[in-house]
Scaffold this motif. Structure first.
Motif, PDB file in Angstrom:
ATOM      1  N   LYS A 196       0.842  -1.191   0.000  1.00 14.63           N
ATOM      2  CA  LYS A 196       0.000   0.000   0.000  1.00 14.63           C
ATOM      3  C   LYS A 196       0.881   1.247   0.000  1.00 14.63           C
ATOM      4  O   LYS A 196       2.055   1.210   0.384  1.00 14.63           O
ATOM      5  CB  LYS A 196      -0.916   0.013   1.224  1.00 14.63           C
ATOM      6  CG  LYS A 196      -1.805  -1.223   1.363  1.00 14.63           C
ATOM      7  CD  LYS A 196      -2.782  -1.350   0.207  1.00 14.63           C
ATOM      8  CE  LYS A 196      -3.701  -2.545   0.408  1.00 14.63           C
ATOM      9  NZ  LYS A 196      -4.595  -2.775  -0.764  1.00 14.63           N
ATOM     10  N   THR A 197       0.295   2.346  -0.402  1.00 15.07           N
ATOM     11  CA  THR A 197       1.041   3.605  -0.489  1.00 15.07           C
ATOM     12  C   THR A 197       1.667   3.978   0.847  1.00 15.07           C
ATOM     13  O   THR A 197       2.822   4.436   0.910  1.00 15.07           O
ATOM     14  CB  THR A 197       0.115   4.738  -0.954  1.00 15.07           C
ATOM     15  OG1 THR A 197      -0.539   4.352  -2.161  1.00 15.07           O
ATOM     16  CG2 THR A 197       0.885   6.018  -1.183  1.00 15.07           C
ATOM     17  N   GLU A 198       0.926   3.780   1.921  1.00 17.46           N
ATOM     18  CA  GLU A 198       1.410   4.168   3.246  1.00 17.46           C
ATOM     19  C   GLU A 198       2.677   3.412   3.633  1.00 17.46           C
ATOM     20  O   GLU A 198       3.552   3.947   4.320  1.00 17.46           O
ATOM     21  CB  GLU A 198       0.316   3.941   4.294  1.00 17.46           C
ATOM     22  CG  GLU A 198      -0.873   4.886   4.182  1.00 17.46           C
ATOM     23  CD  GLU A 198      -1.785   4.579   2.998  1.00 17.46           C
ATOM     24  OE1 GLU A 198      -2.567   5.467   2.602  1.00 17.46           O
ATOM     25  OE2 GLU A 198      -1.696   3.439   2.460  1.00 17.46           O
ATOM     26  N   ARG A 219       3.265   2.694 -10.213  1.00 14.33           N
ATOM     27  CA  ARG A 219       2.391   1.529 -10.048  1.00 14.33           C
ATOM     28  C   ARG A 219       1.691   1.137 -11.342  1.00 14.33           C
ATOM     29  O   ARG A 219       1.411  -0.049 -11.574  1.00 14.33           O
ATOM     30  CB  ARG A 219       1.359   1.822  -8.953  1.00 14.33           C
ATOM     31  CG  ARG A 219       0.651   0.585  -8.430  1.00 14.33           C
ATOM     32  CD  ARG A 219      -0.281   0.933  -7.282  1.00 14.33           C
ATOM     33  NE  ARG A 219       0.404   1.347  -6.080  1.00 14.33           N
ATOM     34  CZ  ARG A 219       0.840   0.521  -5.125  1.00 14.33           C
ATOM     35  NH1 ARG A 219       0.686  -0.782  -5.269  1.00 14.33           N
ATOM     36  NH2 ARG A 219       1.438   1.008  -4.052  1.00 14.33           N
ATOM     37  N   GLU A 234       0.169   9.164  -7.007  1.00 11.71           N
ATOM     38  CA  GLU A 234       0.758   8.437  -5.885  1.00 11.71           C
ATOM     39  C   GLU A 234       2.243   8.754  -5.746  1.00 11.71           C
ATOM     40  O   GLU A 234       2.744   8.965  -4.625  1.00 11.71           O
ATOM     41  CB  GLU A 234       0.567   6.934  -6.072  1.00 11.71           C
ATOM     42  CG  GLU A 234       1.176   6.111  -4.939  1.00 11.71           C
ATOM     43  CD  GLU A 234       1.131   4.614  -5.196  1.00 11.71           C
ATOM     44  OE1 GLU A 234       0.842   3.860  -4.247  1.00 11.71           O
ATOM     45  OE2 GLU A 234       1.403   4.197  -6.344  1.00 11.71           O
ATOM     46  N   ARG A 237       2.629  12.088  -4.247  1.00 11.42           N
ATOM     47  CA  ARG A 237       2.249  12.042  -2.828  1.00 11.42           C
ATOM     48  C   ARG A 237       3.346  11.420  -1.970  1.00 11.42           C
ATOM     49  O   ARG A 237       3.648  11.920  -0.872  1.00 11.42           O
ATOM     50  CB  ARG A 237       0.952  11.236  -2.669  1.00 11.42           C
ATOM     51  CG  ARG A 237       0.518  11.083  -1.217  1.00 11.42           C
ATOM     52  CD  ARG A 237      -0.591  10.055  -1.043  1.00 11.42           C
ATOM     53  NE  ARG A 237      -0.765   9.712   0.361  1.00 11.42           N
ATOM     54  CZ  ARG A 237      -1.454   8.671   0.808  1.00 11.42           C
ATOM     55  NH1 ARG A 237      -2.056   7.846  -0.048  1.00 11.42           N
ATOM     56  NH2 ARG A 237      -1.541   8.436   2.108  1.00 11.42           N
ATOM     57  N   ILE A 238       3.958  10.354  -2.450  1.00 10.15           N
ATOM     58  CA  ILE A 238       5.023   9.709  -1.685  1.00 10.15           C
ATOM     59  C   ILE A 238       6.177  10.676  -1.460  1.00 10.15           C
ATOM     60  O   ILE A 238       6.744  10.753  -0.366  1.00 10.15           O
ATOM     61  CB  ILE A 238       5.487   8.425  -2.388  1.00 10.15           C
ATOM     62  CG1 ILE A 238       4.383   7.359  -2.322  1.00 10.15           C
ATOM     63  CG2 ILE A 238       6.774   7.886  -1.755  1.00 10.15           C
ATOM     64  CD1 ILE A 238       4.624   6.150  -3.210  1.00 10.15           C
TER      65      ILE A 238
END
Length: 520
Positions: A196-198, A219, A234, A237-238
């Motif tokens: 997952k992204t988190e 991804r 994503e 965001r990361i």
């Protein structure tokens, strides 16, 4: 007589100095058109002593042990490739492989390894190899999310436990303190795709604390899972939540479902940069991507557990219909069986439609038959020239090769970008090509003393003929050295001379310096 004597005394009293003698240098590159990496071009000289440049000027006041006549040539900083898969060659027992002739003969003097999440967490070993096995080019290394996740979690589709997450974070921190550039991911590939992204953000923070960057094969470059737009979002965001610069590797719009989306992706990156976020990308100048047959066609859910589990699923009647349907859809996204070229193994240089005809099977069944033998590399023709040009024009997009076996991008990416997109199609200028192949990369990733021709910089230099510099590699015959490079200097040592390899291995491992106090 008296007047002359008085004038002489006056000159002495005023301290009139004799002209300074010329400086002695080892190498002088004379009379070429110099692109420094940051300045407008001019005709002049580059003087080198030891492993450093001592002057870049219109006329160097030096005496040189050797002079290279560069009249009519382009003189530029050695090119830097931020995305390669040359780690095995750089650590090879074969000295000829370690020279990396495919790169030197294009003028590439520095490469990054460990991309797509594959970088070994033992960065000390990776960087230390050069002192034991001399290399032809400089290299820096990423620590790979995939390598770390497999080491701790394995190949299964599950989240890490809190203890496992802590262990992964520790591995990233340790790798950064050993000299890693930052964290690389290949979130398209199983088992990284199961994260997952988190989870990725948690590890990226460890790299960010220590001054590293985040590099990602995102991804989804197409419409396989979350889609291209969501995957770009994503990655941004990361970088933002991880507190580090984000770098999108081999930026593209892959497949028929997303061709034409380049303007939208560019707008997303521009918006992030306008907010003050550090977002960049690299791009290879080819309309065909390169990966494996499994990665091209097999749904991610079917890759859970690795190859042994995949082969069992092929033989499971309850799953065969679902798997077959998923592979049919993925083949459609890539443009069909006549757009997928197998470049390794028994069916090397055969398109999937031809393999299917020979085996008297449907394209997907033929692909399954081939995968049962192994997972060969493939070249997939899936991008539009309009998208390629749109990305290439952006000042935050640098040149990269994604160098991997069976694709001409190993031997020809930088040369092709010049020959096709500068000289023939006029997509970018020569100056833009040079700066986005050298100084942009060096400055983005903090390669101090690299990527520029200036006094005090390391002497990494390429001299090429603007009339003949071109790729000779093709999809059918990808291992052809580029043409047109006359001289390449690596750390002051001539590695290519008069268009031929010298056999000198002057490359160095470049350790990234972590933020002061972050490794105490």
């Amino acid at each position: 007589m008296k007047i002359a004597l008085l004038l002489g005394i006056a000159a002495i009293s005023l301290g009139a100095a004799a002209p300074l003698p010329p400086q002695k240098v080892d190498l002088l590159i004379r009379g070429g058109t110099i692109y420094t990496g940051s300045d407008a071009p001019f005709i002049g000289d580059v003087a080198i002593k030891g492993d450093h440049i001592v002057s870049v000027s219109r006329h160097a006041n030096v005496t040189a042990t050797r002079i290279i006549d560069a009249k009519g040539m382009i003189v530029a900083p050695g090119f830097i490739d931020p995305h390669t898969h040359m780690g095995e060659d750089l650590a090879s027992d074969d000295q000829a492989k370690r020279l990396i002739p495919a790169f030197l003969m294009q003028g590439v003097t520095t490469a990054f390894i460990g991309n797509d999440g594959g970088g070994d967490p033992d960065v000390t070993k990776v960087l230390g190899s050069a002192s034991i096995k001399p290399v032809g080019i400089n290299y820096a290394a990423w620590v790979g999310f995939g390598a770390i996740r497999e080491k701790v979690v394995g190949e299964d589709n599950r989240a890490p436990t809190s203890e496992e997450l802590a262990k992964m974070k520790g591995l990233v921190a340790s790798a950064m303190c050993q000299g890693a550039l930052g964290l690389s991911t290949g979130l398209f590939y199983a088992p990284q795709s199961f994260a997952k992204t988190e989870e990725v953000i948690a590890l990226a923070k460890e790299a960010g604390k220590r001054g590293g960057s985040y590099d990602s094969h995102i991804r989804d470059e197409s419409s396989y899972t979350v889609g291209l737009v969501a995957a770009i979002d994503e990655a941004i965001r990361i970088g933002r939540e991880g507190g580090l610069p984000a770098h999108i590797s081999h930026i593209k719009a892959l497949g028929v479902d997303v061709q034409g989306q380049a303007p939208k992706i560019i707008a997303m990156v521009e918006a992030a940069r306008a907010r003050g976020e550090k977002v960049t990308a690299n791009q290879y100048p080819w309309s065909a991507s390169g990966t494996s047959l499994v990665a091209s066609l097999v749904p991610l859910w079917a890759q859970d557990g690795g190859r042994p589990a995949l082969l069992k699923r092929f033989d499971d009647p309850s799953l065969s219909e679902k798997m077959h349907a998923g592979m049919v859809e993925n083949l459609r996204k890539r443009g069909g069986a006549d757009k997928l070229l197998v470049v390794e193994g028994k069916y090397r240089n055969r398109y999937l439609d031809a393999v299917a005809k020979e085996l008297n099977l449907s394209p997907v069944d033929a692909a399954i038959a081939v995968i049962r033998i192994g997972d060969p590399g493939t070249v997939s023709f899936n991008q539009s020239e309009a998208d390629i040009a749109a990305f290439m024009r952006q000042p935050w997009v640098m040149t990269g090769s994604d160098a991997s076996g069976g694709h001409p991008r190993v031997y020809g990416s930088f040369a092709r970008k010049y020959d096709k997109y500068v000289k023939t199609d006029h997509v970018i200028t020569l100056r833009q090509f040079i700066e986005r192949s050298s100084s942009l990369t060096a400055d983005t990733f903090g390669l101090t003393g690299r990527g520029h021709l200036r006094s005090g910089a390391f002497a990494d230099v390429v001299v090429f003929d603007p009339k003949t510099y071109a790729s000779r590699a093709t999809y059918e015959d990808p291992a052809q050295l580029a043409a047109g490079v006359q001289t390449v200097v690596v750390n002051g040592v001539v590695a290519v001379d008069k268009g031929a390899m010298t056999g000198k291995a002057a490359g160095r491992a470049l350790a990234h310096k972590p933020t002061a106090g972050s490794c105490n």
